[in-house]
Design an enzyme around this catalytic site. Structure first.
Site, short mmCIF file in Angstrom:
data_model
loop_
_atom_site.label_atom_id
_atom_site.label_comp_id
_atom_site.label_asym_id
_atom_site.label_seq_id
_atom_site.Cartn_x
_atom_site.Cartn_y
_atom_site.Cartn_z
N HIS A 41 0.84 -1.19 0.00
CA HIS A 41 0.00 0.00 0.00
C HIS A 41 0.88 1.24 0.00
O HIS A 41 0.90 2.00 0.97
CB HIS A 41 -0.92 0.00 1.22
CG HIS A 41 -1.91 -1.12 1.21
ND1 HIS A 41 -2.87 -1.25 0.24
CD2 HIS A 41 -2.08 -2.17 2.03
CE1 HIS A 41 -3.60 -2.32 0.48
NE2 HIS A 41 -3.12 -2.90 1.56
N CYS A 96 3.88 -13.78 2.61
CA CYS A 96 4.80 -13.73 3.75
C CYS A 96 4.78 -15.07 4.49
O CYS A 96 3.70 -15.62 4.73
CB CYS A 96 4.39 -12.61 4.68
SG CYS A 96 5.42 -12.57 6.15
N GLU A 126 -5.92 -10.70 3.41
CA GLU A 126 -5.30 -11.76 4.23
C GLU A 126 -6.39 -12.57 4.95
O GLU A 126 -6.32 -13.80 5.02
CB GLU A 126 -4.34 -11.14 5.26
CG GLU A 126 -3.68 -12.21 6.13
CD GLU A 126 -2.87 -11.63 7.29
OE1 GLU A 126 -2.30 -10.54 7.14
OE2 GLU A 126 -2.84 -12.27 8.34
N THR A 163 -2.31 -11.36 10.97
CA THR A 163 -0.93 -11.12 11.44
C THR A 163 -0.70 -9.72 12.00
O THR A 163 0.16 -9.54 12.87
CB THR A 163 0.08 -11.36 10.30
OG1 THR A 163 -0.35 -10.60 9.17
CG2 THR A 163 0.19 -12.82 9.94
N CYS A 191 2.24 -11.40 13.78
CA CYS A 191 3.66 -11.51 13.45
C CYS A 191 4.48 -10.64 14.39
O CYS A 191 4.03 -9.60 14.88
CB CYS A 191 3.92 -11.20 11.99
SG CYS A 191 4.41 -9.56 11.67
N SER A 219 -3.76 1.21 4.31
CA SER A 219 -2.94 0.15 4.91
C SER A 219 -3.47 -0.16 6.31
O SER A 219 -3.49 0.70 7.19
CB SER A 219 -1.48 0.62 4.98
OG SER A 219 -0.82 0.00 6.05
N ASN A 221 -2.29 -2.06 8.74
CA ASN A 221 -1.36 -2.01 9.87
C ASN A 221 -0.98 -0.58 10.23
O ASN A 221 -0.79 -0.26 11.39
CB ASN A 221 -0.15 -2.93 9.64
CG ASN A 221 0.87 -2.33 8.71
OD1 ASN A 221 1.69 -1.53 9.11
ND2 ASN A 221 0.81 -2.70 7.44
S1 SF4 Z 1 3.60 -7.37 8.73
FE1 SF4 Z 1 4.40 -9.37 9.40
S2 SF4 Z 1 3.05 -10.84 8.41
FE2 SF4 Z 1 2.74 -8.92 7.35
S3 SF4 Z 1 4.16 -8.99 5.65
FE3 SF4 Z 1 5.21 -7.98 7.32
S4 SF4 Z 1 6.38 -9.59 8.35
FE4 SF4 Z 1 4.80 -10.56 7.10
#
Ligand code: SF4
Length: 285
Positions: A41, A96, A126, A163, A191, A219, A221
């Site tokens: 992203h 990943c 995901e 993750t 993760c 994104s 995360n």
């Molecule tokens: S955030 Fe963690 S699970 Fe996602 S791509 Fe990166 S290392 Fe892999």
């Protein structure tokens, strides 16, 4: 002014690996090379990858046959992988490895007689792939309150986690499920990169008078990282690019923290740091 730069922010292991795989595919593949959806992203990175010969497509049909399709870090459903093979596309799998583990755990739950519960965003690619691995009747919740304890009372329940989830969400889900389930199996598939990045961002946010979080607004995360920081430091600003910064956000802030989502290149963190240093210099004139 003190500028604190997160050492755990920015490109994660999975993204670095996927970008390397994509560049290698561009060199080694004779035909056209595509990613199924943007590789990360980050519009700037997608553009430079396109210049290297790897462009995103929205569907397998758009990629046509005979070329190469790169699967992103989020992974795809088994059906999508099978369809790519049927269309004659060469598959380069950049899923990943942490996501792969989550997929394997999801598919093992049903085999072991557990009702799968996935903690993650309903529409995120995901999570869509995790659901496909876990099978039908899987329960998906974005937060603990979404699950009605009656759905799982007396049952054997197995949990798999997107993750990039925050650990506080997993703790809340376990607290809600454990009193009512007959058996509860929790695969903590969050993760390490995400956890470390979130922990460090929170530590810096507690020390800072303002926080800048860099990364795409689409994104997951990065958005979660900004939300976590904002809970600790309300003067948290989520930006995609250095040009969005506004001196008015920082007032007399003496300490400013910078962190970034997993799709943010180190150059963007550096650019924000340079901009803040420049603002500080002009303040003291
Ligand atoms: S955030 Fe963690 S699970 Fe996602 S791509 Fe990166 S290392 Fe892999």
């Amino acid at each position: 002014m003190k500028i604190l730069i997160s050492k755990r922010g920015g490109y994660c292991y999975g993204v670095q690996r996927a970008l390397k795989i994509a560049h290698r595919a561009a060199q080694d593949s004779p035909g056209p090379v595509h990613t199924l959806g943007p590789i990360i992203h980050n519009p700037g990175v997608v553009k430079s990858l396109a210049a290297a010969g790897v462009s995103p497509v929205e569907s397998l049909e758009e990629a046509g046959s005979g070329g190469t399709i790169i699967l992103r870090t989020h992974g795809v459903t088994p059906q999508v992988a099978a369809d790519a093979g049927k269309l004659g596309l060469v598959i380069v799998d950049a899923t990943c490895p942490y996501v792969k583990i989550a997929q394997e755990k999801a598919s093992s739950l049903r085999e072991q007689g557990f009702l799968p519960v996935i903690l993650g965003e309903h529409e995120h690619p995901e999570v869509v792939a995790l659901i496909a691995n876990a099978g039908k009747d899987t329960i998906v919740v974005d937060k603990a309150e979404e699950i009605d304890p009656e759905w799982v009372r007396g049952k054997k329940v197995g949990v798999v986690v997107q993750t990039t989830q925050a650990s506080v969400n997993l703790s809340a889900l376990v607290s809600r499920l454990s009193p009512v389930c007959r058996e509860l199996l929790v695969h903590n598939t969050m993760c390490n990169a995400t956890q470390k990045c979130q922990e460090e961002a929170l530590r810096l946010a507690r020390e800072a008078d303002a926080v800048v979080v860099i990364g795409g607004r689409n994104s997951a995360n990065t958005t979660r990282l900004a939300k976590l920081c904002r809970e600790v430091q309300p003067r948290t600003h989520h930006i995609e690019d250095v040009q969005e910064l506004d001196p008015e956000w920082f007032g007399a802030a003496a300490t400013i923290a910078i962190t970034a989502g997993a799709s943010t290149p180190p150059e963007q963190m550096e650019a924000v740091s340079v901009w803040l240093a420049g603002m500080d210099a002009s303040r003291s004139h």
